[in-house]
Every structure is written in structure tokens, then in C-alpha cells.
Design an enzyme around this catalytic site. Structure first.
Site, PDB file in Angstrom:
ATOM      1  N   CYS A   1     -16.375   1.165   1.345  1.00  0.00           N
ATOM      2  CA  CYS A   1     -15.139   0.427   1.623  1.00  0.00           C
ATOM      3  C   CYS A   1     -14.628   0.674   3.039  1.00  0.00           C
ATOM      4  O   CYS A   1     -13.800  -0.081   3.522  1.00  0.00           O
ATOM      5  CB  CYS A   1     -14.078   0.774   0.584  1.00  0.00           C
ATOM      6  SG  CYS A   1     -13.632   2.511   0.533  1.00  0.00           S
TER       7      CYS A   1
ATOM      8  N   GLN B   1      -9.991  -4.137  -2.997  1.00  0.00           N
ATOM      9  CA  GLN B   1     -11.291  -3.731  -2.479  1.00  0.00           C
ATOM     10  C   GLN B   1     -12.393  -4.090  -3.471  1.00  0.00           C
ATOM     11  O   GLN B   1     -13.473  -4.542  -3.104  1.00  0.00           O
ATOM     12  CB  GLN B   1     -11.302  -2.221  -2.211  1.00  0.00           C
ATOM     13  CG  GLN B   1     -12.629  -1.715  -1.652  1.00  0.00           C
ATOM     14  CD  GLN B   1     -12.917  -2.218  -0.249  1.00  0.00           C
ATOM     15  OE1 GLN B   1     -12.081  -2.068   0.635  1.00  0.00           O
ATOM     16  NE2 GLN B   1     -14.060  -2.821  -0.036  1.00  0.00           N
TER      17      GLN B   1
ATOM     18  N   ASP C   1     -17.711   6.545  -0.830  1.00  0.00           N
ATOM     19  CA  ASP C   1     -16.381   6.455  -0.217  1.00  0.00           C
ATOM     20  C   ASP C   1     -16.149   7.804   0.476  1.00  0.00           C
ATOM     21  O   ASP C   1     -16.846   8.790   0.172  1.00  0.00           O
ATOM     22  CB  ASP C   1     -15.331   6.199  -1.324  1.00  0.00           C
ATOM     23  CG  ASP C   1     -13.904   6.058  -0.802  1.00  0.00           C
ATOM     24  OD1 ASP C   1     -13.725   5.831   0.415  1.00  0.00           O
ATOM     25  OD2 ASP C   1     -12.961   6.181  -1.620  1.00  0.00           O
TER      26      ASP C   1
ATOM     27  N   HIS D   1      -7.588   0.732  -6.161  1.00  0.00           N
ATOM     28  CA  HIS D   1      -7.745  -0.118  -4.972  1.00  0.00           C
ATOM     29  C   HIS D   1      -8.378  -1.445  -5.420  1.00  0.00           C
ATOM     30  O   HIS D   1      -9.518  -1.763  -5.070  1.00  0.00           O
ATOM     31  CB  HIS D   1      -8.627   0.603  -3.948  1.00  0.00           C
ATOM     32  CG  HIS D   1      -8.564   0.042  -2.568  1.00  0.00           C
ATOM     33  ND1 HIS D   1      -7.721  -0.989  -2.208  1.00  0.00           N
ATOM     34  CD2 HIS D   1      -9.248   0.368  -1.435  1.00  0.00           C
ATOM     35  CE1 HIS D   1      -7.888  -1.258  -0.922  1.00  0.00           C
ATOM     36  NE2 HIS D   1      -8.812  -0.460  -0.440  1.00  0.00           N
TER      37      HIS D   1
ATOM     38  N   ARG E   1     -12.926  -8.931   2.153  1.00  0.00           N
ATOM     39  CA  ARG E   1     -11.546  -8.579   1.800  1.00  0.00           C
ATOM     40  C   ARG E   1     -10.657  -9.809   1.961  1.00  0.00           C
ATOM     41  O   ARG E   1      -9.809 -10.096   1.117  1.00  0.00           O
ATOM     42  CB  ARG E   1     -11.018  -7.445   2.707  1.00  0.00           C
ATOM     43  CG  ARG E   1     -11.686  -6.091   2.500  1.00  0.00           C
ATOM     44  CD  ARG E   1     -11.365  -5.494   1.143  1.00  0.00           C
ATOM     45  NE  ARG E   1      -9.930  -5.344   0.942  1.00  0.00           N
ATOM     46  CZ  ARG E   1      -9.201  -4.335   1.418  1.00  0.00           C
ATOM     47  NH1 ARG E   1      -9.771  -3.357   2.085  1.00  0.00           N
ATOM     48  NH2 ARG E   1      -7.904  -4.273   1.201  1.00  0.00           N
TER      49      ARG E   1
ATOM     50  N   ARG F   1       0.877  -1.185   0.000  1.00  0.00           N
ATOM     51  CA  ARG F   1       0.000   0.000   0.000  1.00  0.00           C
ATOM     52  C   ARG F   1       0.906   1.225   0.000  1.00  0.00           C
ATOM     53  O   ARG F   1       1.702   1.411   0.928  1.00  0.00           O
ATOM     54  CB  ARG F   1      -0.893   0.015   1.242  1.00  0.00           C
ATOM     55  CG  ARG F   1      -1.531   1.377   1.508  1.00  0.00           C
ATOM     56  CD  ARG F   1      -2.619   1.345   2.564  1.00  0.00           C
ATOM     57  NE  ARG F   1      -3.760   0.617   2.073  1.00  0.00           N
ATOM     58  CZ  ARG F   1      -4.955   0.602   2.668  1.00  0.00           C
ATOM     59  NH1 ARG F   1      -5.150   1.285   3.782  1.00  0.00           N
ATOM     60  NH2 ARG F   1      -5.942  -0.085   2.158  1.00  0.00           N
TER      61      ARG F   1
HETATM   62  N1  NVA Z   1     -10.394   6.516  -1.189  1.00  0.00           N
HETATM   63  C1  NVA Z   1     -10.037   6.059   0.141  1.00  0.00           C
HETATM   64  C2  NVA Z   1     -10.166   4.576   0.250  1.00  0.00           C
HETATM   65  C3  NVA Z   1      -9.961   4.036   1.631  1.00  0.00           C
HETATM   66  C4  NVA Z   1      -9.992   2.539   1.728  1.00  0.00           C
HETATM   67  C5  NVA Z   1      -8.631   6.499   0.461  1.00  0.00           C
HETATM   68  O1  NVA Z   1      -7.757   6.394  -0.406  1.00  0.00           O
HETATM   69  O2  NVA Z   1      -8.385   6.961   1.572  1.00  0.00           O
END
Ligand code: NVA
Length: 327
Positions: free
Chosen positions: A267, A134, A227, A131, A295, A104
Site C-alpha cells: 500500500c 486501500q 505493509d 483501511h 486509489r 483519516r
Molecule cells: N499500516 C500502515 C498503512 C499505511 C497506508 C499505517 O497505518 O501506517
């Protein structure tokens, strides 16, 4: 067995048939979580988190252990990836210690570099741009609740320019879904991603539509998604973003414009009263806790798929044959 290394860096790294296969595999792993151990040894999976995490870290650690592997947590700050030594050199070293690398981080280009030099599969555990893990969990959850994916209409409200917006455009269309974004002008998925989604849609029947009106985006939708308005790394834009996105909040009124049996995904982490009403997140149409659990199952499936494709583990059928039992 093919020895070409396969990575999962963005959603369209899986063809429609492969995505469907990985989702089938995820459902099977969910039904029998301890019966398939393609990472037995244990094979090490290096996991690196340069941004905050709860679901991703815990689901990868649990899932890797369930596959018979060892989840090695590498402290990216301590390693100084791209600072103390180049991403390429980190990749070369980690590729000698681990069978798979899960990362990540911020820029997708860094992940691409890791994959180019690691010599082992690399999995995107979230970047600024995508992502994809997810999305596998989201698609698995929708399939469980709706029985199908192709032909369903999904409405994604809010910041469609973030990783989740890009990933929904690619993964949703790969699954043959109609993905509607209800988002302000300037906050839509990347141009290259939209073009790629259109191309994929020619084969799958899926499509992407951009709406600036939240109400028209959700009309008769089967699935509602939102989100956070403030993705990780955008914290200093919080006030401006709240102003821009407030018409796109997933309220009970908007939910009532979707199909009566529509389901709601997020998410997480969620900010009740901002991008989603508490009554919606905590209400009967919400499937967010199934989504969070999924997940683990979805990530186990992509790890098992990449390990097989890359020659790290035998295909499951061969494992059963070789050992007389499902290991
Ligand atoms: N768009 C959000 C997703 C979190 C799982 C972020 O990048 O913070």
C-alpha cells in the site's frame, strides 16, 4: 430513492454483491474518468487528515474533482476535533457544509461517532483499525491483473495486527479469496474481525488462515502483500518491531515460492530492505504503481455509490436519462 445514509467505515459495510458492484463501477470510472459527475454542483466533500498522507489526500482531491465535486480540506488540528469541541458537534457542523465527510484518524470509535452525528455519508480514509479504501484499490488491481478474485490465494506477510491486516481479512473474504497471514504470534488480526471474516466466508467461500511460518504462508500464492512494520503512530516501537518482523520480509527467495505469475502489492510507503526487498518492490511482479493509481478510481466508485445510496445524487442511469448524456 432511499434516503438512509450509508457510510463506509469498515470493509464489511459492503456486502459481497455491493463490493463487486463498486469494483465494476471503479473499472468503468477508470475507463472514462471525466464522464460521470454525480457530485456536480459542485457538492462539497470535507476531507480531514489527522495522520500523514500522500496517496490518500491526492487521490481523494483528484477523484472528487473528477466527479464534479469540491474537495474541501479541513485542518483537524485547527478545528481541534474532540478537543476544542466534541466529535459529535464537529460532525453536526460539517454535515451542514458538506455532502460527504472523508476522515483519516486514529481510533475507529471516533469515526463511528462522526458517522452517527453527521447526517451525511462518512468514509474511512484510514484508522488504526481499518483501511477499507486501500482494499478496494487492491482488489481492483488484482482483478485487472488476474481477471478474477474469488478462489485466489493471497499471502499477507508482516504486521497482520494493523489496519491492513484487519481490512484484508474482511475485504478479501468478502471477495471470496483465501487470505493467509504470515505473521508472528500476537500480531494477527483482531479476534472480532477474524470471527466476522469466518462468518462472511460461509457465504462467499473465502477463508482466513494464520501461519507463523512465512514460507508456508506464501507457498503457491497468487498474490503477495506486505505493509510497513511500523504503522503511523507506532514510531517509538520501531526497533522492537524490526526484530520481531524480520523473518517475514518479502524477499526474492519467498517470492519464488509463490506461483510463477504471482503479483506483489504494497500500500506504500515502502521501506526497501525492511518489509520488502528492493528487487521485489521494483521488480517485474510488482504492481504497486497501478495499485497507487487505483486509489483514485476505487474511491470515486465508493463516493458515487454512497452518494446514490444516500439520495445525494441520482443513480447514474437516471442521470443519463434526465440529461440525455452521461454527465
Ligand atoms: N499500516 C500502515 C498503512 C499505511 C497506508 C499505517 O497505518 O501506517
Amino acid at each position: 430513492m432511499s434516503s438512509a445514509v450509508r457510510s463506509f467505515l469498515r470493509d464489511d459495510d459492503l456486502s459481497p454483491a455491493e463490493q463487486s458492484h463498486v469494483l465494476d463501477r471503479a473499472a468503468a470510472l477508470k475507463a472514462a474518468p471525466y464522464d460521470h459527475k454525480p457530485l456536480a454542483g459542485p457538492r462539497t466533500v470535507a476531507t480531514i487528515y489527522d495522520k500523514p498522507t500522500l496517496r490518500t489526500q491526492s487521490s481523494f482531491a483528484a477523484g472528487i474533482a473528477e466527479l464534479g465535486g469540491f474537495p474541501m480540506l479541513v485542518d483537524g488540528a485547527l478545528a481541534g476535533i474532540g478537543v476544542r469541541e466534541s466529535v459529535a458537534d464537529v460532525a453536526r457542523v460539517l454535515g451542514r457544509q458538506a455532502g460527504v465527510i472523508v476522515w483519516r484518524t486514529f481510533a475507529q470509535v471516533k469515526l463511528d461517532q462522526m458517522a452517527a452525528y453527521a447526517g451525511v455519508p462518512v468514509v474511512n480514509a484510514l484508522t488504526d483499525e481499518f483501511h477499507p479504501c486501500q482494499l478496494l484499490a487492491d482488489l481492483l488491481t488484482i482483478r485487472e491483473h488476474k481477471g478474477t478474485l474469488a478462489g485466489l490465494t493471497v499471502a499477507f506477510l508482516g504486521d497482520a495486527a494493523c489496519n491492513m491486516g484487519n481490512s484484508w481479512a474482511l475485504a478479501g473474504v468478502t471477495a471470496g479469496m483465501h487470505v493467509r497471514f504470515g505473521a508472528p504470534e500476537g500480531y494477527v488480526p483482531d479476534t472480532e474481525v477474524l470471527a466476522r471474516a469466518d462468518e462472511i466466508g460461509k457465504a462467499t467461500g473465502g477463508s482466513v488462515e494464520l501461519h507463523t511460518d512465512a514460507s508456508s504462508a506464501v507457498a503457491d500464492a497468487d498474490v503477495l502483500v506486505t505493509d510497513t512494520w511500523v504503522s503511523m503512530g507506532k514510531e517509538d516501537e520501531a526497533a522492537a518491531r524490526t526484530a520481531v518482523f524480520s523473518p517475514y520480509s518479502l524477499t526474492t527467495a519467498l517470492v519464488s515460492r509463490a506461483k510463477p505469475d504471482a503479483i506483489v502489492l504494497h500500500c506504500l510507503p515502502a521501506y526497501r530492505g525492511k518489509e520488502i526487498d528492493a528487487e521485489v518492490l521494483d521488480g517485474p511482479q510488482s504492481v504497486v504503481w497501478d495499485e497507487a493509481e487505483n486509489r483514485r478510481h476505487a474511491q470515486k466508485a465508493i463516493l458515487a455509490f454512497l452518494a446514490e445510496q444516500s439520495g445525494i445524487s441520482a443513480p447514474s442511469a437516471e442521470l443519463v436519462e434526465a440529461h440525455g448524456t452521461s454527465r
